[in-house]
Design an enzyme around this catalytic site. Structure first.
Site, PDB file in Angstrom:
ATOM      1  N   ASP A 236       0.857  -1.190   0.000  1.00 13.24           N
ATOM      2  CA  ASP A 236       0.000   0.000   0.000  1.00 13.24           C
ATOM      3  C   ASP A 236       0.891   1.238   0.000  1.00 13.24           C
ATOM      4  O   ASP A 236       2.118   1.143   0.121  1.00 13.24           O
ATOM      5  CB  ASP A 236      -0.947   0.009   1.199  1.00 13.24           C
ATOM      6  N   ASP A 256       3.927   1.601  -4.777  1.00 15.62           N
ATOM      7  CA  ASP A 256       2.897   2.015  -5.727  1.00 15.62           C
ATOM      8  C   ASP A 256       2.682   0.873  -6.708  1.00 15.62           C
ATOM      9  O   ASP A 256       3.598   0.482  -7.433  1.00 15.62           O
ATOM     10  CB  ASP A 256       3.374   3.279  -6.447  1.00 15.62           C
ATOM     11  N   LYS A 270      -8.450  -6.760  -4.354  1.00 19.58           N
ATOM     12  CA  LYS A 270      -9.803  -6.829  -3.800  1.00 19.58           C
ATOM     13  C   LYS A 270     -10.416  -5.434  -3.783  1.00 19.58           C
ATOM     14  O   LYS A 270      -9.984  -4.556  -3.048  1.00 19.58           O
ATOM     15  CB  LYS A 270      -9.768  -7.418  -2.384  1.00 19.58           C
ATOM     16  N   HIS A 274     -11.948  -1.237  -9.719  1.00 19.94           N
ATOM     17  CA  HIS A 274     -13.096  -0.405 -10.109  1.00 19.94           C
ATOM     18  C   HIS A 274     -12.857   1.085  -9.858  1.00 19.94           C
ATOM     19  O   HIS A 274     -13.620   1.923 -10.331  1.00 19.94           O
ATOM     20  CB  HIS A 274     -14.393  -0.871  -9.448  1.00 19.94           C
TER      21      HIS A 274
END
Length: 369
Positions: A236, A256, A270, A274
């Site tokens: 992260d 990144d 996960k 989107h």
């Protein structure tokens, strides 16, 4: 001479009355959202939980310290939220007062509960109904009329000159930034237990896994708990990792995912893709492909995300399309059908994929190089 407007088809009396009722509902749906926000701000779900999950209006008002003069208005709010499915009602107490009950929806809005699979969604509600979100949504019509060169910004970016999940959000409003981060984490972690139970074989035989955008590691720790043989790494952004206390269960890497993904037998995305445009998704998936071995060696990318599909039924499909509008207004991403996912996987150089399970609005997809 101006062209004559075509004649309009006049509805029947029954159609007209139904259209009027539908128009009321669609125009005033925001009041349901505001009523839900009000319930969360007042702490109604948590108060009901402390009262045993079922309560009369007087007992609820007393627990919330609502003045007697406002109790009738509280009843009207609860009636609306029962009608919209936020709470349930049924039965009466000894005094004849109507009883209100928690249901599955309102149970995920209970705070101050410590449980492995309980991830309160109050931050998601408060972020999604915040003034900044409302203001962005009000800017949709103006946004559609603007022609732009290059990547199309989200409506939120256009209205606020800031991007969600970016340092610019903190500069816009630190409280909003914290709320959005909390809401995203709670939303993404909801249903981990279901995935573990329904897709137990998903992690069978794996030796290592990288959870991209894994936040504080709740999902990774759940995987390790259910499958102790899997060594999990969370990737992260530095601002996320630096706030996460290190432990001996999960390895945390600041980075990144557009530039590097720690190598592992499996990489998991996960509810990540989107948020991104198709071009950005291809770049992310390409990095993930480079981080895993071949299918023959057990390599795979695990994508857990919404798979838009009308056959799921009108309620679930409406939820999916609303989530797509959420992406339109607040990110540069979108929700995708199976065909959309297939196109992304092939463009990123993968050779095959399979949807191994559909869990409500989401699909669990294995992708192979």
């Amino acid at each position: 001479m101006a062209a004559q407007a075509p004649a309009i088809e006049v509805p029947t009396d029954a159609e007209l009355l139904q259209a009027q009722a539908d128009l009321w509902r669609h125009t005033l749906y925001y009041l349901t959202s505001m009523g839900l926000r009000c319930a969360v701000k007042l702490g109604i779900p948590t108060a009901m939980h402390k009262l045993g999950g079922v309560t009369s209006l007087p007992d609820l008002a007393d627990a919330l310290s609502i003045p007697a003069s406002k109790q009738p208005f509280l009843g009207r709010l609860m009636r609306a939220l029962v009608t919209s499915g936020v709470f349930a009602a049924g039965g009466k107490d000894e005094s004849g007062a109507e009883l209100f009950r928690l249901n599955p929806l309102s149970r995920v809005l209970v705070d101050d509960v410590v449980a492995d699979e309980h991830h309160s969604q109050t931050s998601f509600v408060l972020a999604g109904t915040s003034p900044h979100y409302m203001e962005a949504a009000l800017g949709m019509a103006d946004w559609f009329k603007k022609d732009v060169a290059g990547p199309v910004p989200s409506v939120f970016e256009d209205v606020h000159s800031a991007s969600l999940f970016d340092e610019s959000t903190a500069a816009l409003d630190p409280e909003l930034d914290a709320l959005v981060t909390e809401g995203l984490e709670a939303h993404d972690n909801l249903g981990i237990g279901t995935i573990m139970r329904e897709c137990h074989d998903l992690f069978k035989g794996l030796e290592s896994l990288t959870d991209c955008c894994g936040g504080d590691g709740k999902t990774a720790r759940a995987i390790t708990k259910a499958h102790p043989h899997v060594k999990c790494t969370v990737l992260d952004l530095p601002k996320v990792i630096e706030k996460t206390p290190s432990d001996c269960v999960v390895n945390y890497v600041a980075g990144d995912l557009f530039h590097t993904v720690p190598k592992a037998q499996a990489v998991m995305l996960k509810l990540v893709l989107h948020h991104w445009s198709d071009d950005d998704c291809v770049k992310i998936l390409t990095q993930c492909k480079n981080a895993i071995p071949s299918r023959e060696e057990g390599g795979k990318v695990i994508v857990i995300d919404i798979v838009v599909e009308p056959s799921l039924g009108p309620v679930m499909f409406e939820a999916q399309t609303l989530m797509d509008l959420l992406m339109l207004v607040f990110t540069r991403g979108r929700q995708r059908s199976e065909n959309d996912w297939r196109d992304l996987f092939m463009k990123a150089g993968f050779t095959d994929y399979k949807i191994i399970k559909k869990l409500g609005a989401r699909g669990v997809i294995e992708v192979y190089k």
